[in-house]
Enzyme design. Structure first.
Site, short mmCIF file in Angstrom:
data_model
loop_
_atom_site.label_atom_id
_atom_site.label_comp_id
_atom_site.label_asym_id
_atom_site.label_seq_id
_atom_site.Cartn_x
_atom_site.Cartn_y
_atom_site.Cartn_z
N TYR A 88 -8.68 -5.48 3.22
CA TYR A 88 -8.15 -4.01 3.24
C TYR A 88 -8.56 -3.36 1.90
O TYR A 88 -7.82 -2.91 1.09
CB TYR A 88 -6.84 -3.95 3.53
CG TYR A 88 -6.07 -2.78 4.06
CD1 TYR A 88 -6.63 -1.56 3.97
CD2 TYR A 88 -4.94 -2.88 4.80
CE1 TYR A 88 -6.21 -0.33 4.52
CE2 TYR A 88 -4.25 -1.66 5.28
CZ TYR A 88 -5.07 -0.56 5.24
OH TYR A 88 -4.18 0.82 5.63
N ARG A 137 0.81 -1.20 0.06
CA ARG A 137 -0.02 0.14 -0.14
C ARG A 137 0.80 1.09 0.14
O ARG A 137 0.49 2.19 -0.23
CB ARG A 137 -0.81 0.11 1.19
CG ARG A 137 -2.12 -0.97 1.24
CD ARG A 137 -2.60 -0.76 2.61
NE ARG A 137 -3.43 0.64 2.49
CZ ARG A 137 -4.85 0.80 2.01
NH1 ARG A 137 -5.20 -0.29 1.06
NH2 ARG A 137 -5.30 1.82 1.78
N ASP A 177 -9.78 -0.71 -0.71
CA ASP A 177 -10.17 0.75 -1.09
C ASP A 177 -11.49 0.80 -1.43
O ASP A 177 -12.13 0.00 -2.16
CB ASP A 177 -8.98 1.57 -2.00
CG ASP A 177 -7.95 1.68 -1.29
OD1 ASP A 177 -7.74 1.67 -0.12
OD2 ASP A 177 -6.95 1.47 -1.85
N ARG A 208 -8.82 -3.27 14.08
CA ARG A 208 -8.44 -1.96 14.39
C ARG A 208 -9.71 -0.83 14.02
O ARG A 208 -10.22 -0.80 13.13
CB ARG A 208 -7.21 -1.54 13.64
CG ARG A 208 -5.99 -2.53 13.54
CD ARG A 208 -5.42 -2.61 15.16
NE ARG A 208 -4.79 -1.30 15.48
CZ ARG A 208 -4.40 -1.12 16.68
NH1 ARG A 208 -4.85 -2.22 17.75
NH2 ARG A 208 -3.96 -0.09 17.15
N ARG A 214 9.38 6.00 -4.16
CA ARG A 214 9.66 6.49 -5.38
C ARG A 214 11.35 6.79 -5.25
O ARG A 214 12.19 7.36 -4.35
CB ARG A 214 9.15 7.66 -6.03
CG ARG A 214 7.67 7.68 -5.67
CD ARG A 214 7.01 7.32 -6.82
NE ARG A 214 5.75 6.67 -6.74
CZ ARG A 214 4.56 7.27 -6.49
NH1 ARG A 214 4.78 8.90 -6.09
NH2 ARG A 214 3.40 6.90 -6.09
N GLU A 249 -5.68 11.66 14.39
CA GLU A 249 -6.12 10.23 14.30
C GLU A 249 -5.56 9.25 15.32
O GLU A 249 -4.26 9.27 15.31
CB GLU A 249 -5.98 10.00 12.85
CG GLU A 249 -6.22 8.36 12.58
CD GLU A 249 -6.10 8.09 11.26
OE1 GLU A 249 -6.47 8.67 10.17
OE2 GLU A 249 -5.64 6.91 11.01
N ARG A 297 -1.87 10.42 12.35
CA ARG A 297 -1.66 11.55 11.52
C ARG A 297 -2.70 12.71 11.89
O ARG A 297 -3.66 12.43 12.88
CB ARG A 297 -1.96 11.11 9.90
CG ARG A 297 -3.27 10.30 9.91
CD ARG A 297 -3.32 9.33 8.62
NE ARG A 297 -4.20 8.30 8.54
CZ ARG A 297 -4.37 7.57 7.69
NH1 ARG A 297 -3.78 7.55 6.44
NH2 ARG A 297 -5.45 6.68 7.60
N1 UDP Z 1 2.86 3.47 6.82
C1 UDP Z 1 4.20 3.90 7.50
N2 UDP Z 1 4.31 5.14 7.54
C2 UDP Z 1 3.51 6.17 6.79
C3 UDP Z 1 2.59 5.64 6.43
C4 UDP Z 1 2.12 4.57 6.09
O1 UDP Z 1 4.87 3.09 7.97
O2 UDP Z 1 4.01 7.40 7.15
C5 UDP Z 1 2.64 2.10 6.69
C6 UDP Z 1 1.89 1.48 8.08
O3 UDP Z 1 2.29 0.12 8.03
C7 UDP Z 1 0.29 1.74 7.29
C8 UDP Z 1 0.50 1.12 6.02
O4 UDP Z 1 1.67 1.86 5.55
O5 UDP Z 1 -0.45 0.76 8.08
C9 UDP Z 1 -0.58 1.61 5.07
O6 UDP Z 1 -0.72 3.04 5.19
P1 UDP Z 1 -1.82 3.71 4.36
O7 UDP Z 1 -1.80 5.19 4.39
O8 UDP Z 1 -2.30 3.12 3.13
O9 UDP Z 1 -3.16 3.43 5.29
P2 UDP Z 1 -4.41 3.79 5.26
O10 UDP Z 1 -4.78 5.21 4.67
O11 UDP Z 1 -5.39 2.94 4.49
O12 UDP Z 1 -5.05 4.06 6.85
#
Ligand code: UDP
Length: 377
Positions: free
Chosen positions: A357, A178, A359, A256, A182, A310, A287
């Site tokens: 999981y 996910r 989207d 979760r 880059r 969050e 975040r």
């Molecule tokens: N993740 C991370 N650092 C970040 C963002 C994401 O380690 O800054 C990892 C973390 O394990 C997370 C996963 O990437 O659970 C998926 O993140 P995503 O942002 O896709 O989660 P969502 O938006 O679905 O909550």
């Protein structure tokens, strides 16, 4: 609401249930009852206006619509227009802001270097060669093999521990997919062909999906309060928690959930972007969302903004958001899915029903495919 001669009962008014309801009502011209235990439609995509500032926000966290699937894109465009928002995420680590997904800008500012894209591979190789990992077995090893330990420890490890409350070595490699990475300066979070935020929010989409004389809606109605009264002839399309449907008979799946703490700030712009991640484990939230940035086309007040911190926590069975897709849970989910196949007239789907999981675009795609099966029933 008459349960005796009901042909279709849909449990859960998120994307999975609402798309199927719309298809049954419009294409099959059949009556359908859709129920939800919450007091609103839209599931976790629900959005509303903040009464104080007028800012439109996503109640269950920022949702960016993105897809490369023509069928899904054409379908959703019947119910909304999208704005031109392109998702970008930043991450704060030790009080400094970095690009997320990790890209060349992140690498160069983190190491205080000015690597060129063609130098990145050799640079990372030297970092990765310090490790003794040949075949990655879990999330942690995969991440280290991809970006080296220092970047992993800064941007991934703490965030992941906060998000899942598990050691990253006990998490599956699949979560890493996910997270884009880059070796150039591209800072787009998604490479999907189409992307945006519904101009008038997500709730309007659900109102339009469900606005049909063939669809009856009942909110604040728990499926488990009426389950016994449903006849064998009714086709049940269930998008609630997979394990709950079977009364947890093989044990509980782990989920979760999130808590959001809202703050109104007396400034025009608090963080300059819609989503700011916080990488360190010591900062309790994962975040901060600032929904004003999702709608650059709107003339919101310059006096105020709203932000949402969050917090991730285990689900007590009431508000599941994320399946914990480790081996143990995946096996348990597979067992429940086998059980579901044995039941005639039962269709289970969506993020909660599939314990996947997904989207939004994946849920819609899956709902459209499931509808093709329903047509044959
Ligand atoms: N993740 C991370 N650092 C970040 C963002 C994401 O380690 O800054 C990892 C973390 O394990 C997370 C996963 O990437 O659970 C998926 O993140 P995503 O942002 O896709 O989660 P969502 O938006 O679905 O909550």
């Amino acid at each position: 609401m008459n349960l005796n001669d009901l042909k279709y009962l849909i449990v859960g008014a998120g994307f999975f249930g609402s798309v199927i309801a719309e298809r049954i009502a419009n294409e099959l011209n059949r009556k359908v009852l859709i129920i939800d235990k919450r007091n609103h439609i839209g599931g976790n995509c629900y959005s509303e206006n903040d009464s104080d500032t007028g800012i439109h926000y996503h109640k269950y966290g920022t949702h960016i619509f993105h897809t490369s699937n023509q069928k899904v894109w054409d379908y959703i465009n019947q119910f909304t227009e999208f704005n031109s928002y392109r998702h970008q995420v930043l991450s704060t680590y030790k009080n400094k802001v970095y690009q997320m997904p990790i890209n060349l800008k992140t690498i160069n500012s983190f190491y205080n270097l000015n690597l060129k894209p063609f130098e990145v591979n050799d640079f990372l190789k030297s970092e990765i060669s310090k490790e003794k990992i040949s075949e990655p077995k879990n999330f942690e090893e995969s991440a280290i093999l991809l970006i080296g330990r220092p970047l992993y420890e800064a941007f991934i490890k703490g965030y992941t521990k906060k998000q899942w409350q598990k050691e990253p070595k006990n998490l599956p490699k699949s979560i890493l997919k996910r997270l884009p990475f880059r070796k150039n300066y591209n800072d787009s979070y998604y490479f999907s062909k189409w992307q945006g935020i519904p101009l008038n929010g997500y709730t309007e989409i659900f109102n339009k999906l469900l606005n049909n004389k063939n669809i009856e809606q009942k909110l604040e109605l728990d499926f488990f309060d009426i389950k016994d009264k449903i006849t064998k002839e009714t086709i049940v399309i269930y998008s609630g928690q997979l394990d709950k449907y079977f009364d947890y008979k093989f044990g509980k799946l782990e989920w979760r959930t999130l808590d959001f703490v809202k703050k109104t700030m007396q400034v025009d712009d608090n963080q300059g972007t819609a989503v700011m991640n916080f990488a360190e484990e010591e900062i309790p939230y994962t975040r901060i969302h600032e929904p004003k940035h999702l709608h650059p086309e709107k003339n919101y007040t310059k006096e105020k903004t709203i932000v949402f911190e969050e917090y991730s926590k285990p689900d007590d069975g009431n508000e599941p958001y994320y399946p914990v897709n480790d081996e143990k849970n995946k096996q348990l989910a597979a067992k429940y899915k086998e059980e579901a196949k044995k039941e005639k007239n039962l269709i289970i789907g969506g993020r909660l029903g599939h314990y996947s999981y997904y989207d939004m675009h994946q849920t819609i795609e899956s709902a459209l495919n499931v509808f093709e099966q329903i047509k044959k029933l």
